[in-house]
Design an enzyme around this catalytic site. Structure first.
Site, PDB file in Angstrom:
ATOM      1  N   GLY A 266       0.772  -1.244   0.000  1.00  0.00           N
ATOM      2  CA  GLY A 266       0.000   0.000   0.000  1.00  0.00           C
ATOM      3  C   GLY A 266       0.801   1.290   0.000  1.00  0.00           C
ATOM      4  O   GLY A 266       0.389   2.286  -0.593  1.00  0.00           O
TER       5      GLY A 266
ATOM      6  N   ASP B  56       0.913   3.535   4.514  1.00  0.00           N
ATOM      7  CA  ASP B  56      -0.235   4.308   4.035  1.00  0.00           C
ATOM      8  C   ASP B  56      -1.265   4.526   5.133  1.00  0.00           C
ATOM      9  O   ASP B  56      -1.855   5.595   5.234  1.00  0.00           O
ATOM     10  CB  ASP B  56      -0.872   3.646   2.798  1.00  0.00           C
ATOM     11  CG  ASP B  56      -1.139   2.168   2.991  1.00  0.00           C
ATOM     12  OD1 ASP B  56      -0.814   1.625   4.070  1.00  0.00           O
ATOM     13  OD2 ASP B  56      -1.674   1.531   2.068  1.00  0.00           O
TER      14      ASP B  56
ATOM     15  N   ASP C  29      -4.306   1.230  11.113  1.00  0.00           N
ATOM     16  CA  ASP C  29      -5.698   0.868  11.375  1.00  0.00           C
ATOM     17  C   ASP C  29      -5.759   0.294  12.796  1.00  0.00           C
ATOM     18  O   ASP C  29      -5.821   1.036  13.771  1.00  0.00           O
ATOM     19  CB  ASP C  29      -6.119  -0.130  10.294  1.00  0.00           C
ATOM     20  CG  ASP C  29      -7.600  -0.448  10.300  1.00  0.00           C
ATOM     21  OD1 ASP C  29      -8.237  -0.312  11.350  1.00  0.00           O
ATOM     22  OD2 ASP C  29      -8.130  -0.858   9.256  1.00  0.00           O
TER      23      ASP C  29
ATOM     24  N   PHE D 244     -13.987   1.803   5.611  1.00  0.00           N
ATOM     25  CA  PHE D 244     -13.006   1.077   4.796  1.00  0.00           C
ATOM     26  C   PHE D 244     -12.679   1.922   3.571  1.00  0.00           C
ATOM     27  O   PHE D 244     -13.532   2.137   2.714  1.00  0.00           O
ATOM     28  CB  PHE D 244     -13.531  -0.299   4.388  1.00  0.00           C
ATOM     29  CG  PHE D 244     -12.452  -1.143   3.759  1.00  0.00           C
ATOM     30  CD1 PHE D 244     -11.588  -1.892   4.548  1.00  0.00           C
ATOM     31  CD2 PHE D 244     -12.270  -1.151   2.379  1.00  0.00           C
ATOM     32  CE1 PHE D 244     -10.566  -2.642   3.977  1.00  0.00           C
ATOM     33  CE2 PHE D 244     -11.249  -1.907   1.796  1.00  0.00           C
ATOM     34  CZ  PHE D 244     -10.405  -2.656   2.603  1.00  0.00           C
ATOM     35  N   VAL D 245     -11.432   2.407   3.520  1.00  0.00           N
ATOM     36  CA  VAL D 245     -11.059   3.322   2.440  1.00  0.00           C
ATOM     37  C   VAL D 245     -10.128   2.654   1.433  1.00  0.00           C
ATOM     38  O   VAL D 245      -9.384   1.722   1.776  1.00  0.00           O
ATOM     39  CB  VAL D 245     -10.379   4.593   3.001  1.00  0.00           C
ATOM     40  CG1 VAL D 245     -11.362   5.424   3.797  1.00  0.00           C
ATOM     41  CG2 VAL D 245      -9.151   4.254   3.849  1.00  0.00           C
TER      42      VAL D 245
ATOM     43  N   ASP E 145      -5.992  -0.728  -1.204  1.00  0.00           N
ATOM     44  CA  ASP E 145      -6.741  -1.604  -2.100  1.00  0.00           C
ATOM     45  C   ASP E 145      -7.976  -2.227  -1.447  1.00  0.00           C
ATOM     46  O   ASP E 145      -8.126  -2.237  -0.230  1.00  0.00           O
ATOM     47  CB  ASP E 145      -5.847  -2.751  -2.567  1.00  0.00           C
ATOM     48  CG  ASP E 145      -5.654  -3.799  -1.469  1.00  0.00           C
ATOM     49  OD1 ASP E 145      -5.266  -3.419  -0.349  1.00  0.00           O
ATOM     50  OD2 ASP E 145      -5.927  -4.990  -1.711  1.00  0.00           O
TER      51      ASP E 145
HETATM   52  C1  PRP Z   1      -2.468  -2.428   5.247  1.00  0.00           C
HETATM   53  C2  PRP Z   1      -1.695  -1.119   5.390  1.00  0.00           C
HETATM   54  C3  PRP Z   1      -0.927  -1.305   6.661  1.00  0.00           C
HETATM   55  C4  PRP Z   1      -1.802  -2.224   7.480  1.00  0.00           C
HETATM   56  C5  PRP Z   1      -2.511  -1.425   8.522  1.00  0.00           C
HETATM   57  O1  PRP Z   1      -1.655  -3.361   4.627  1.00  0.00           O
HETATM   58  O2  PRP Z   1      -0.867  -0.884   4.290  1.00  0.00           O
HETATM   59  O3  PRP Z   1       0.335  -1.891   6.427  1.00  0.00           O
HETATM   60  O4  PRP Z   1      -2.753  -2.824   6.602  1.00  0.00           O
HETATM   61  O5  PRP Z   1      -3.434  -2.204   9.227  1.00  0.00           O
HETATM   62  P1  PRP Z   1      -3.324  -2.516  10.778  1.00  0.00           P
HETATM   63  O6  PRP Z   1      -3.004  -1.220  11.471  1.00  0.00           O
HETATM   64  O7  PRP Z   1      -4.706  -3.009  11.129  1.00  0.00           O
HETATM   65  O8  PRP Z   1      -2.297  -3.567  10.983  1.00  0.00           O
HETATM   66  P2  PRP Z   1      -2.210  -4.771   4.087  1.00  0.00           P
HETATM   67  O9  PRP Z   1      -1.821  -5.836   5.043  1.00  0.00           O
HETATM   68  O10 PRP Z   1      -3.663  -4.636   3.734  1.00  0.00           O
HETATM   69  O11 PRP Z   1      -1.355  -5.012   2.791  1.00  0.00           O
HETATM   70  P3  PRP Z   1      -1.230  -4.129   1.449  1.00  0.00           P
HETATM   71  O12 PRP Z   1      -0.494  -2.876   1.826  1.00  0.00           O
HETATM   72  O13 PRP Z   1      -0.458  -4.994   0.559  1.00  0.00           O
HETATM   73  O14 PRP Z   1      -2.615  -3.824   0.920  1.00  0.00           O
END
Ligand code: PRP
Length: 180
Positions: free
Chosen positions: A45, A101, A104, A153-154, A160
């Site tokens: 991300g 990015d 959460d 959910f953004v 993505d």
């Molecule tokens: C997303 C984002 C963070 C993480 C945050 O990555 O990029 O790294 O989730 O979420 P959290 O605070 O609940 O742990 P994801 O694992 O979806 O992978 P991606 O970046 O490949 O989409």
């Protein structure tokens, strides 16, 4: 039907993202003057944010990447963080700035901070474009934060849903039928 037909609400328009990134870049440039920081982008991300942020940093710096996964295909964190790709270089004695990015639940960043701290960096800080405060399950200190966002959910600007929508140039919420 194009990608943008799936958009329900734009939370952060393109015109707001770039000025905020300029401010973050300027703060980082001044704080890390003479420190040759290593920016660690968390794939996948963060690559869009990192590439814009990097070009707003005016001091010498380097870039490396880690890849983690916690979400799988859905919209809920699984709670289990996996490292899919580790850093290419050692960070002992380096000033490391993790760039992601979104924070959460905080599970990913908490895990990364613990993991990287054990490698003895000179300093370790966090830069995140989006901070979804209401969802936090682990307390994480965000040193450089772009925007606080509500519990929605953004997607877009690197984020993505099912691997899609990373190329949308703003941060938005999709129509409910898309998530079903
Ligand atoms: C997303 C984002 C963070 C993480 C945050 O990555 O990029 O790294 O989730 O979420 P959290 O605070 O609940 O742990 P994801 O694992 O979806 O992978 P991606 O970046 O490949 O989409």
């Amino acid at each position: 039907m194009g990608l943008l037909d799936d958009v329900d609400e734009i939370l952060i328009p393109e015109a707001a993202i770039q000025p905020r990134i300029r401010e973050l870049g300027s703060a980082i440039s001044s704080d890390y003057e003479g420190k040759d920081p290593l920016l660690v982008g968390i794939l996948t991300g963060a690559f869009v944010f990192l590439s814009d942020l990097l070009r707003q940093i005016t001091i010498p710096c380097q870039v490396d990447f880690m890849a983690t996964s916690s979400y799988g295909e859905g919209t809920e964190s699984s709670g289990i963080v996996r490292i899919l790709k580790d850093l290419d270089q050692t960070i002992e004695g380096r000033h490391v700035l993790i760039v992601d990015d979104i924070i959460d639940t905080g599970l990913t960043m908490d895990y990364l901070l613990e993991t990287l701290k054990a490698r003895y960096p000179a300093s370790l800080r966090v830069c995140a474009l989006l901070d979804k405060v209401p969802r936090r399950r682990r307390e994480v200190r965000i040193d450089y934060r772009g925007f606080e966002i509500p519990d929605k959910f953004v997607v877009g600007y690197g984020l993505d849903f099912g691997g899609q929508y990373r190329n949308v140039p703003f941060v938005c919420v999709l129509k409910p039928e898309v998530y079903r």
